[in-house]
Design a protein around this motif. Structure first.
Motif, PDB file in Angstrom:
ATOM      1  N   UNK A 115     -72.796  22.643 -10.874  1.00 32.00           N
ATOM      2  CA  UNK A 115     -71.513  22.603 -11.585  1.00 32.00           C
ATOM      3  C   UNK A 115     -71.677  22.528 -13.082  1.00 32.00           C
ATOM      4  N   UNK A 116     -72.614  21.698 -13.544  1.00 30.00           N
ATOM      5  CA  UNK A 116     -72.861  21.587 -14.990  1.00 30.00           C
ATOM      6  C   UNK A 116     -73.347  22.933 -15.539  1.00 30.00           C
ATOM      7  N   UNK A 117     -74.266  23.566 -14.813  1.00 31.56           N
ATOM      8  CA  UNK A 117     -74.772  24.868 -15.256  1.00 31.56           C
ATOM      9  C   UNK A 117     -73.683  25.918 -15.325  1.00 31.56           C
ATOM     10  N   UNK A 118     -72.790  25.916 -14.346  1.00 33.95           N
ATOM     11  CA  UNK A 118     -71.681  26.867 -14.338  1.00 33.95           C
ATOM     12  C   UNK A 118     -70.745  26.600 -15.514  1.00 33.95           C
ATOM     13  N   UNK A 119     -70.518  25.324 -15.817  1.00 31.16           N
ATOM     14  CA  UNK A 119     -69.664  24.988 -16.961  1.00 31.16           C
ATOM     15  C   UNK A 119     -70.178  25.586 -18.258  1.00 31.16           C
ATOM     16  N   UNK A 120     -71.485  25.471 -18.487  1.00 27.63           N
ATOM     17  CA  UNK A 120     -72.100  26.093 -19.670  1.00 27.63           C
ATOM     18  C   UNK A 120     -71.930  27.612 -19.626  1.00 27.63           C
ATOM     19  N   UNK A 121     -72.216  28.192 -18.454  1.00 28.10           N
ATOM     20  CA  UNK A 121     -72.239  29.646 -18.340  1.00 28.10           C
ATOM     21  C   UNK A 121     -70.893  30.305 -18.545  1.00 28.10           C
ATOM     22  N   UNK A 122     -69.832  29.749 -17.907  1.00 32.90           N
ATOM     23  CA  UNK A 122     -68.517  30.389 -18.010  1.00 32.90           C
ATOM     24  C   UNK A 122     -67.931  30.250 -19.402  1.00 32.90           C
ATOM     25  N   UNK A 123     -68.403  29.249 -20.165  1.00 34.69           N
ATOM     26  CA  UNK A 123     -67.889  29.073 -21.512  1.00 34.69           C
ATOM     27  C   UNK A 123     -68.582  29.988 -22.510  1.00 34.69           C
ATOM     28  N   UNK A 124     -69.895  30.140 -22.389  1.00 33.93           N
ATOM     29  CA  UNK A 124     -70.651  30.779 -23.462  1.00 33.93           C
ATOM     30  C   UNK A 124     -70.723  32.295 -23.351  1.00 33.93           C
TER      31      UNK A 124
END
Length: 527
Positions: free
Chosen positions: A158-167
């Motif tokens: 989930x943390x990794x996805x949060x970074x990915x969908x934002x950047x």
């Protein structure tokens, strides 16, 4: 025309024909003019250089979007894997909701941290970090011996996805020329859909394995895209806008030279970026000051936040993640029996969703954002209402099953052709440079929280008011999204990021935009 005519007379004289004798409308002269205007030797290298530039930007957008494959795969694969996890680990419905929905909630931590991280280490290396964190989570999930360890893996993912969908959308918007930015910024959504389709196919392919092994293989296969992402880091450059904010002007100019087709475009873009930055370095904006400007916005920033964050929330509260995550549950409720048949039906949904995102990419920079949003939100409203009727049909016979599959496919098709990709395009376009990373992160948080609330409550709400009742509520929310698009979303097609920033300074332009409902009607007629 004088130059062309002079060249013709000279050519005619050299061939023993005087200028007066050379027929004005002759076929020979027409060919000569065509040769001079179209096929000059100077034009050929220029066209090759332009093609190379477009290919380079295209490749950067693809590589930057690979993180989105991971997100899509996780969404798609979990919809089928949960059937086997439930049987293997004997988890309850509440644990099932928690397992599915927690990823969206936890991803807000990555999105919140993503803005500051990308400003500190750059957009490129934030993409790399997102991939590493997600893959750690995927490995833990694949090897999990219990529900508790499985949840730990979901937290990392989930943390990794949060970074990915934002950047990813921010990075692509900052390297893309204005004329192609809409199409290129939609790439993450394309790859999310591709990932979902791959997840559905994985479910179907491995459903024949023993129960305790099938879901582990399904989740473990998601690690593969990280290999390609590792190679991409040697290809993609850093964002020129981030480089300018770090006062690395020469490096920014080198990147702009690779992503723009002429020297004049490079100089113009560089000047615009420096102006938009306000030279941010000179003003020394601290993170606290940036968040203060977002949390206590002036009228222009408030309009940007309404548009950027509002479209993110509407993308999710219309129930798309519930449709994707729980599609086997929906089809089971419609009357389809057997895991293999359920998973085969989800593959059809995934294929439809992927095909129609390609339609959006073709149209987004041709007809604009707003006409596609009208078509998308109106179409989704119709399909969600139709799905609620299909699920409410007594007996759940062939008619109910067929209508359920048709309306689910229609819903994901309309989502993919409009609000799905355009949500990310707008959220990366509308914010000024100094606020872009943090404001985009805030929008991504809204998206993930909305997704989490929907997916973590879907089964409970469906038990209380039936699945048909739940989708009727989604159809009402979708109808509200049509009004939101009409009122709060301006047209941004063809404008530079700096021009879009100026658009929000005027309330009249913000609310009216440049496109009305008639444009959407003409788009439908053309289709």
């Amino acid at each position: 025309m004088g130059l062309v005519g002079g060249e013709e007379n000279k050519n005619a004289t050299e061939n023993g024909v005087s200028g007066s004798e050379f027929p004005l409308g002759s076929k020979t002269k027409y060919k000569r003019m065509e040769s001079e205007v179209v096929d000059t030797e100077e034009d050929i290298p220029l066209r090759k250089e332009n093609r190379n530039t477009r290919k380079y930007v295209f490749a950067c957008a693809i590589f930057a979007s690979l993180n989105s494959v991971l997100l899509g795969y996780d969404v798609g694969v979990m919809s089928g894997a949960i059937l086997f996890i439930q049987e293997d680990l004997k988890i309850t419905d509440v644990q099932q909701e928690l397992l599915v929905g927690i990823l969206s909630i936890i991803s807000l931590l990555g999105s919140l941290a993503g803005g500051k991280t990308s400003d500190a280490i750059g957009r490129k290396w934030t993409i790399a970090f997102a991939s590493f964190v997600f893959q750690t989570g995927a490995l833990i999930m694949a090897l999990a011996p219990s529900f508790e360890v499985l949840m730990i893996g979901r937290l990392f993912a989930g943390v990794g996805i949060g970074f990915g969908v934002m950047i990813a959308p921010v990075y692509i918007a900052e390297i893309s020329p204005a004329i192609a930015r809409g199409s290129l910024t939609s790439f993450p959504e394309i790859f999310v859909n591709l990932g979902i389709l791959l997840g559905y196919i994985s479910n179907y392919a491995f459903s024949g394995l023993p129960v305790h092994m099938s879901w582990r293989v399904m989740l473990g296969v998601g690690i593969i895209p990280s290999v390609f992402l590792g190679f991409s880091l040697f290809v993609i450059p850093e964002s020129p806008r981030w480089l300018v904010m770090q006062n690395r002007i020469e490096e920014a100019k080198i990147v702009l030279t690779k992503t723009n087709e002429s020297e004049s475009d490079v100089e113009e873009r560089l000047a615009e970026i420096q102006l938009a930055a306000g030279m941010a370095n000179a003003e020394k904006y601290e993170a606290k000051a940036i968040w203060n400007e977002i949390l206590n916005p002036n009228p222009a920033v408030r309009r940007m936040l309404i548009t950027g964050c509002g479209i993110q929330c509407f993308q999710q509260i219309t129930g798309i993640d519930a449709t994707v995550y729980y599609s086997p549950t929906i089809f089971k409720n419609a009357g389809i029996k057997g895991n293999t048949q359920l998973l085969a039906a989800t593959v059809v949904v995934g294929f439809t969703k992927t095909v129609f995102i390609l339609v959006a990419i073709f149209l987004i920079d041709r007809v604009g954002r707003k006409p596609l949003l009208y078509v998308s939100t109106i179409g989704m409203t119709t399909c969600l209402f139709g799905l609620s009727l299909a699920l409410a049909l007594p007996g759940n016979g062939k008619l109910g099953i067929g209508l359920a599959i048709l309306t689910v496919c229609g819903n994901v098709a309309f989502f993919s052709v409009g609000i799905g990709p355009i949500c990310w395009v707008l959220s990366s376009e509308v914010f000024p440079l100094k606020l872009r990373a943090q404001a985009s992160a805030l929008g991504a948080v809204g998206s993930r929280v909305s997704s989490g609330v929907i997916t973590m409550s879907f089964l409970s709400v469906s038990r209380a008011i039936t699945v048909a009742g739940t989708f009727f509520i989604f159809s009402v929310i979708s109808a509200l999204s049509v009004a939101f698009v009409h009122t709060c979303v301006p047209e941004t097609k063809g404008k530079s990021l700096e021009e879009i920033e100026m658009l929000f300074q005027d309330k009249g332009e913000w609310q009216s935009g440049e496109v009305e409902m008639g444009d959407a009607e003409r788009l439908v007629q053309k289709a």
